[in-house]
Design a protein around this motif. Structure first.
Motif, PDB file in Angstrom:
ATOM      1  N   GLU A  45       7.754  -2.163   3.501  1.00  0.00           N
ATOM      2  CA  GLU A  45       8.880  -2.688   2.733  1.00  0.00           C
ATOM      3  C   GLU A  45       8.968  -2.002   1.361  1.00  0.00           C
ATOM      4  OE1 GLU A  45       9.372  -7.072   2.988  1.00  0.00           O
ATOM      5  OE2 GLU A  45       9.771  -6.896   0.831  1.00  0.00           O
ATOM      6  N   ASN A  46       7.818  -1.819   0.724  1.00  0.00           N
ATOM      7  CA  ASN A  46       7.806  -1.132  -0.573  1.00  0.00           C
ATOM      8  C   ASN A  46       8.407   0.260  -0.464  1.00  0.00           C
ATOM      9  OD1 ASN A  46       6.555  -3.287  -1.744  1.00  0.00           O
ATOM     10  ND2 ASN A  46       4.819  -2.140  -2.544  1.00  0.00           N
ATOM     11  N   ASP A  47       8.100   0.929   0.635  1.00  0.00           N
ATOM     12  CA  ASP A  47       8.614   2.278   0.840  1.00  0.00           C
ATOM     13  C   ASP A  47      10.148   2.268   0.817  1.00  0.00           C
ATOM     14  OD1 ASP A  47       7.698   5.051   1.650  1.00  0.00           O
ATOM     15  OD2 ASP A  47       9.199   4.635   3.198  1.00  0.00           O
ATOM     16  N   HIS A  48      10.734   1.294   1.506  1.00  0.00           N
ATOM     17  CA  HIS A  48      12.207   1.196   1.516  1.00  0.00           C
ATOM     18  C   HIS A  48      12.748   0.892   0.129  1.00  0.00           C
ATOM     19  CE1 HIS A  48      12.440   1.578   5.781  1.00  0.00           C
ATOM     20  NE2 HIS A  48      11.710   0.489   6.007  1.00  0.00           N
ATOM     21  N   ILE A  49      12.106  -0.084  -0.523  1.00  0.00           N
ATOM     22  CA  ILE A  49      12.613  -0.527  -1.827  1.00  0.00           C
ATOM     23  C   ILE A  49      12.533   0.603  -2.851  1.00  0.00           C
ATOM     24  CG2 ILE A  49      12.201  -2.138  -3.758  1.00  0.00           C
ATOM     25  CD1 ILE A  49      11.083  -4.115  -1.626  1.00  0.00           C
ATOM     26  N   LEU A  50      11.372   1.259  -2.906  1.00  0.00           N
ATOM     27  CA  LEU A  50      11.195   2.329  -3.904  1.00  0.00           C
ATOM     28  C   LEU A  50      12.161   3.477  -3.645  1.00  0.00           C
ATOM     29  CD1 LEU A  50       7.294   2.305  -4.071  1.00  0.00           C
ATOM     30  CD2 LEU A  50       8.821   1.813  -5.995  1.00  0.00           C
ATOM     31  N   TRP A 183       5.178  14.189  -7.502  1.00  0.00           N
ATOM     32  CA  TRP A 183       5.533  13.409  -8.689  1.00  0.00           C
ATOM     33  C   TRP A 183       4.526  12.272  -8.795  1.00  0.00           C
ATOM     34  CZ3 TRP A 183      10.074  14.458 -11.534  1.00  0.00           C
ATOM     35  CH2 TRP A 183      10.992  15.341 -10.937  1.00  0.00           C
ATOM     36  N   PHE A 184       4.206  11.882 -10.004  1.00  0.00           N
ATOM     37  CA  PHE A 184       3.346  10.700 -10.125  1.00  0.00           C
ATOM     38  C   PHE A 184       3.588   9.964 -11.428  1.00  0.00           C
ATOM     39  CE2 PHE A 184       0.409  12.800 -13.026  1.00  0.00           C
ATOM     40  CZ  PHE A 184       0.499  14.130 -12.654  1.00  0.00           C
ATOM     41  N   ALA A 185       3.218   8.670 -11.383  1.00  0.00           N
ATOM     42  CA  ALA A 185       3.385   7.798 -12.546  1.00  0.00           C
ATOM     43  C   ALA A 185       2.523   6.577 -12.370  1.00  0.00           C
ATOM     44  CB  ALA A 185       4.842   7.362 -12.671  1.00  0.00           C
ATOM     45  N   SER A 186       1.940   6.105 -13.456  1.00  0.00           N
ATOM     46  CA  SER A 186       1.249   4.820 -13.357  1.00  0.00           C
ATOM     47  C   SER A 186       2.236   3.704 -13.710  1.00  0.00           C
ATOM     48  CB  SER A 186      -0.039   4.784 -14.191  1.00  0.00           C
ATOM     49  OG  SER A 186       0.076   5.531 -15.362  1.00  0.00           O
ATOM     50  N   VAL A 187       1.889   2.481 -13.312  1.00  0.00           N
ATOM     51  CA  VAL A 187       2.890   1.402 -13.332  1.00  0.00           C
ATOM     52  C   VAL A 187       2.996   0.644 -14.663  1.00  0.00           C
ATOM     53  CG1 VAL A 187       2.818   1.043 -10.826  1.00  0.00           C
ATOM     54  CG2 VAL A 187       1.279  -0.278 -12.315  1.00  0.00           C
ATOM     55  N   PHE A 191       7.667   0.882 -15.194  1.00  0.00           N
ATOM     56  CA  PHE A 191       7.748  -0.118 -14.126  1.00  0.00           C
ATOM     57  C   PHE A 191       7.581  -1.539 -14.666  1.00  0.00           C
ATOM     58  CE2 PHE A 191       6.822   3.682 -11.639  1.00  0.00           C
ATOM     59  CZ  PHE A 191       7.581   3.506 -10.489  1.00  0.00           C
ATOM     60  N   GLY A 192       7.036  -1.655 -15.859  1.00  0.00           N
ATOM     61  CA  GLY A 192       6.895  -2.981 -16.473  1.00  0.00           C
ATOM     62  C   GLY A 192       5.854  -3.850 -15.794  1.00  0.00           C
ATOM     63  N   LEU A 193       4.795  -3.231 -15.281  1.00  0.00           N
ATOM     64  CA  LEU A 193       3.754  -3.970 -14.559  1.00  0.00           C
ATOM     65  C   LEU A 193       2.415  -3.888 -15.301  1.00  0.00           C
ATOM     66  CD1 LEU A 193       4.633  -2.714 -10.984  1.00  0.00           C
ATOM     67  CD2 LEU A 193       4.555  -5.100 -11.685  1.00  0.00           C
ATOM     68  N   PRO A 194       1.493  -4.779 -14.956  1.00  0.00           N
ATOM     69  CA  PRO A 194       0.156  -4.651 -15.548  1.00  0.00           C
ATOM     70  C   PRO A 194      -0.479  -3.324 -15.116  1.00  0.00           C
ATOM     71  CG  PRO A 194       0.420  -6.753 -14.389  1.00  0.00           C
ATOM     72  CD  PRO A 194       1.601  -5.928 -14.043  1.00  0.00           C
ATOM     73  N   SER A 195      -1.359  -2.796 -15.936  1.00  0.00           N
ATOM     74  CA  SER A 195      -1.973  -1.493 -15.640  1.00  0.00           C
ATOM     75  C   SER A 195      -2.916  -1.580 -14.451  1.00  0.00           C
ATOM     76  CB  SER A 195      -2.741  -1.011 -16.865  1.00  0.00           C
ATOM     77  OG  SER A 195      -3.737  -1.958 -17.186  1.00  0.00           O
ATOM     78  N   GLY A 196      -3.308  -0.415 -13.945  1.00  0.00           N
ATOM     79  CA  GLY A 196      -4.320  -0.380 -12.891  1.00  0.00           C
ATOM     80  C   GLY A 196      -3.855   0.185 -11.570  1.00  0.00           C
ATOM     81  N   PRO A 238      -7.007  -1.456  -1.542  1.00  0.00           N
ATOM     82  CA  PRO A 238      -6.249  -1.113  -2.743  1.00  0.00           C
ATOM     83  C   PRO A 238      -6.016  -2.329  -3.632  1.00  0.00           C
ATOM     84  CG  PRO A 238      -4.751  -1.519  -0.968  1.00  0.00           C
ATOM     85  CD  PRO A 238      -6.121  -1.803  -0.433  1.00  0.00           C
ATOM     86  N   ASN A 239      -5.268  -2.120  -4.678  1.00  0.00           N
ATOM     87  CA  ASN A 239      -4.893  -3.194  -5.586  1.00  0.00           C
ATOM     88  C   ASN A 239      -3.715  -3.966  -4.964  1.00  0.00           C
ATOM     89  OD1 ASN A 239      -4.042  -4.795  -7.717  1.00  0.00           O
ATOM     90  ND2 ASN A 239      -4.524  -3.244  -9.246  1.00  0.00           N
ATOM     91  N   ILE A 240      -4.047  -4.887  -4.073  1.00  0.00           N
ATOM     92  CA  ILE A 240      -3.008  -5.594  -3.321  1.00  0.00           C
ATOM     93  C   ILE A 240      -2.094  -6.382  -4.262  1.00  0.00           C
ATOM     94  CG2 ILE A 240      -2.545  -7.313  -1.502  1.00  0.00           C
ATOM     95  CD1 ILE A 240      -5.169  -6.495  -0.183  1.00  0.00           C
ATOM     96  N   LEU A 241      -2.687  -6.961  -5.309  1.00  0.00           N
ATOM     97  CA  LEU A 241      -1.873  -7.718  -6.263  1.00  0.00           C
ATOM     98  C   LEU A 241      -0.808  -6.822  -6.907  1.00  0.00           C
ATOM     99  CD1 LEU A 241      -1.185 -10.229  -7.889  1.00  0.00           C
ATOM    100  CD2 LEU A 241      -3.042  -9.654  -9.477  1.00  0.00           C
ATOM    101  N   SER A 242      -1.212  -5.646  -7.358  1.00  0.00           N
ATOM    102  CA  SER A 242      -0.238  -4.733  -7.975  1.00  0.00           C
ATOM    103  C   SER A 242       0.835  -4.294  -6.984  1.00  0.00           C
ATOM    104  CB  SER A 242      -0.939  -3.477  -8.476  1.00  0.00           C
ATOM    105  OG  SER A 242      -1.297  -3.639  -9.807  1.00  0.00           O
ATOM    106  N   ILE A 243       0.398  -4.047  -5.758  1.00  0.00           N
ATOM    107  CA  ILE A 243       1.356  -3.609  -4.736  1.00  0.00           C
ATOM    108  C   ILE A 243       2.387  -4.713  -4.493  1.00  0.00           C
ATOM    109  CG2 ILE A 243       1.572  -2.984  -2.280  1.00  0.00           C
ATOM    110  CD1 ILE A 243      -1.157  -1.527  -2.574  1.00  0.00           C
ATOM    111  N   PHE A 244       1.912  -5.963  -4.512  1.00  0.00           N
ATOM    112  CA  PHE A 244       2.816  -7.104  -4.337  1.00  0.00           C
ATOM    113  C   PHE A 244       3.758  -7.214  -5.545  1.00  0.00           C
ATOM    114  CE2 PHE A 244       4.146 -11.465  -4.916  1.00  0.00           C
ATOM    115  CZ  PHE A 244       4.510 -11.863  -3.633  1.00  0.00           C
ATOM    116  N   LEU A 245       3.203  -7.108  -6.750  1.00  0.00           N
ATOM    117  CA  LEU A 245       4.036  -7.225  -7.954  1.00  0.00           C
ATOM    118  C   LEU A 245       5.081  -6.110  -7.998  1.00  0.00           C
ATOM    119  CD1 LEU A 245       1.340  -8.071 -10.681  1.00  0.00           C
ATOM    120  CD2 LEU A 245       2.904  -9.657  -9.554  1.00  0.00           C
ATOM    121  N   LEU A 246       4.670  -4.921  -7.583  1.00  0.00           N
ATOM    122  CA  LEU A 246       5.608  -3.791  -7.536  1.00  0.00           C
ATOM    123  C   LEU A 246       6.775  -4.111  -6.608  1.00  0.00           C
ATOM    124  CD1 LEU A 246       6.068  -0.694  -8.263  1.00  0.00           C
ATOM    125  CD2 LEU A 246       4.942  -0.201  -6.094  1.00  0.00           C
TER     126      LEU A 246
END
Ligand SMILES: *Cc1c(COP(=O)(O)O)cnc(C)c1O
Length: 354
Positions: A45-50, A183-187, A191-196, A238-246
Motif C-alpha cells: 500500500e505504501n508503494d502505491h501511496i508514495l 534518490w534518497f531521503a530520511s523522513v 515528510f514531517g515524521l519522527p527520525s529513524g 524494520p521500523n514498522i512504526l515509522s512505516i505505518f506513520l509514513l
C-alpha cells in the motif's frame, strides 16, 4: 508551552502523528512479524501511496533503510566500489557523502564548487562508468540544484547512473524522479515524521547494473534488499512504526505539485520578508540557487548568538549554522508540516529584531 521547531531536521512533526501513533498501537501491526501478510500489505500500500503522491515512476523500487547516511554506504558498497563515483558538492553533506564513499572504495572522485555558483556541469568531462552523485538540497548552507540541471546531466550522460541525495527536499518540492537512477531521503525533514528511517528509491536500470556486479557481502546489499522487496518484505526487522506513520502521513498529504506550490509561495514570502532586514541576509546570494525548504541567513556572530537565545526564550527552535557556518548563520526550515500560524508567530518575533 511546547516549542515550535523550525530546526531543519528533526523538525516539527505532522500534528496528526499522536493519533496515528495510537492507531498503530490499536491496529496490532506493531506486534506482527515482518513477513506476515498484514505487514506485506502495508508495504504494498505504501508503494502505491508514495508513487501517487510524490510522482515516482511505477517501475522504480522503494526500499526502507535507517538513514540517509546508510544510503551513502549502500550505494558505495553495492555500486560505486565497482563503478567508481564522481561527487559534485558545495557543502558539508555532499562532502561527507564523498568522504564516506572514499573510505569504502578506492575511486571516489570529486568536484567541489562554491555554494554561490551554479553546479559546474561542464567540468564533469568524461566520468567513464562512475556514478554521478549530487546533493539536490544542501541542508548545511541552504543552496539547491535546480531539477532542470539534473535533467541536463541525464541528457549529457545517458549511460551513467545518477544518484541524488534529496534528504531535505523530497516530499517538499517536485522532483523529476526519471532524471536520475537513485534518490534518497530520511523522513525527519519534509515528510514531517519522527527520525529513524529513510527511503532509498532506485530505477530498474540501477537494479540491472547491480545484478551484473553481484555484490552480496552485506545485510544491506542492494541485491538482498531487492530480493526481499519483490515479496514486499525487508532484509531485517524494520521500523514498522515509522512505516505505518509514513503510510498515514502520506495518505493525508496533498499531491506533491500542491505541496511544492505552497512551499514556493512561503519561500517567496520569506524572501520578501528578509529583503527588508538589516541584521540578516540570505547566505546564498543568487535567489535561483537558494533552497526552497532550508533558509540560511547570515549575520554578525554577536547578533546571531542573541537571536538564538531570544528565539529559544520565545519558544522557537531555530536551526544553528552548520559546520563552518555555525557562528554566522541560522537556518529556518520551510517544511510542509509547519503551520501558517506558526510561521506568523516566527515572523512577529523577528520583526522588531532583524
Ligand atoms: C539530514 C541530511 C542527511 C543525513 O540524514 P540522516 O538521516 O541523519 O542520515 C544527509 N544528507 C542531507 C542532504 C541531509 O539534509
Amino acid at each position: 508551552m511546547k516549542s515550535i521547531s523550525f530546526y531543519p531536521g528533526p523538525s516539527r512533526v505532522q500534528s496528526e502523528v499522536p493519533s496515528y501513533l495510537s492507531e498503530a498501537y490499536e491496529s496490532g501491526i506493531l506486534g506482527m512479524n515482518h513477513r506476515s501478510q498484514p505487514f506485506m500489505s502495508l508495504l504494498e500500500e505504501n508503494d502505491h501511496i508514495l508513487k501517487e503522491k510524490l510522482k515516482i515512476p511505477k517501475s522504480y523500487r522503494i526500499y526502507y533503510v535507517s538513514s540517509a547516511t546508510e544510503c551513502w554506504e549502500i550505494i558505495a558498497q553495492s555500486l560505486t566500489k565497482q563503478l567508481g563515483s564522481l561527487h559534485l558538492y558545495n557543502g558539508a553533506f555532499g562532502k561527507k557523502w564523498h568522504s564516506y564513499t572514499r573510505s569504502l572504495t578506492s575511486s571516489a572522485a570529486k568536484i567541489e564548487y562554491d555554494s554561490q555558483d551554479q553546479l559546474p556541469v561542464a567540468d564533469i568531462g568524461n566520468p567513464k562508468d562512475a556514478v554521478i552523485c549530487m546533493t539536490q538540497n544542501e541542508t548545511s548552507n541552504g543552496s539547491c540544484i535546480d531539477p532542470s540541471l539534473i535533467a541536463d546531466i541525464r541528457t549529457q550522460y545517458p549511460d551513467n547512473l545518477i544518484a541524488v541525495d534529496a534528504t531535505s527536499s523530497m516530499a517538499g518540492i517536485s522532483l523529476e524522479f526519471n532524471t536520475a537512477d537513485i534518490w534518497f531521503a530520511s523522513v525527519q525533514k519534509c515528510f514531517g515524521l519522527p527520525s529513524g528511517m529513510a527511503l532509498l528509491i532506485c530505477s530498474p536500470r540501477t537494479l540491472n547494473i547491480c545484478q551484473d556486479i553481484g555484490e552480496k557481502d552485506h545485510y544491506n546489499s542492494l541485491l538482498f534488499m531487492e530480493e526481499n522487496m519483490k515479496l514486499w518484505q525487508t532484509t531485517h526487522t524494520p521500523n514498522i512504526l515509522s512505516i505505518f506513520l509514513l503510510n498515514r502521513v502520506m495518505s493525508a498529504r496533498k499531491i506533491i505539485s500542491k505541496v511544492d506550490k505552497k512551499l514556493n509561495k512561503r519561500a517567496t514570502q520569506w524572501a520578501e520578508f528578509f529583503e527588508k532586514a538589516t541584521n540578516l541576509k540570505f547566505y546564498i546570494e543568487n535567489s535561483e540557487l537558494r533552497s526552497k525548504t532550508i533558509l540560511t541567513l547570515e549575520g554578525d556572530p554577536d547578533f546571531i548568538a542573541t537571536l538564538r537565545k531570544e528565539a529559544s526564550e520565545a519558544g522557537l527552535i531555530l536551526g544553528t549554522g552548520y559546520g563552518d557556518l555555525k557562528e554566522t548563520t541560522i537556518r529556518i526550515a520551510n517544511f510542509p508540516a509547519l503551520k501558517k500560524k506558526e510561521i506568523k508567530y516566527l515572523r512577529d518575533f523577528l520583526i522588531p529584531i532583524i
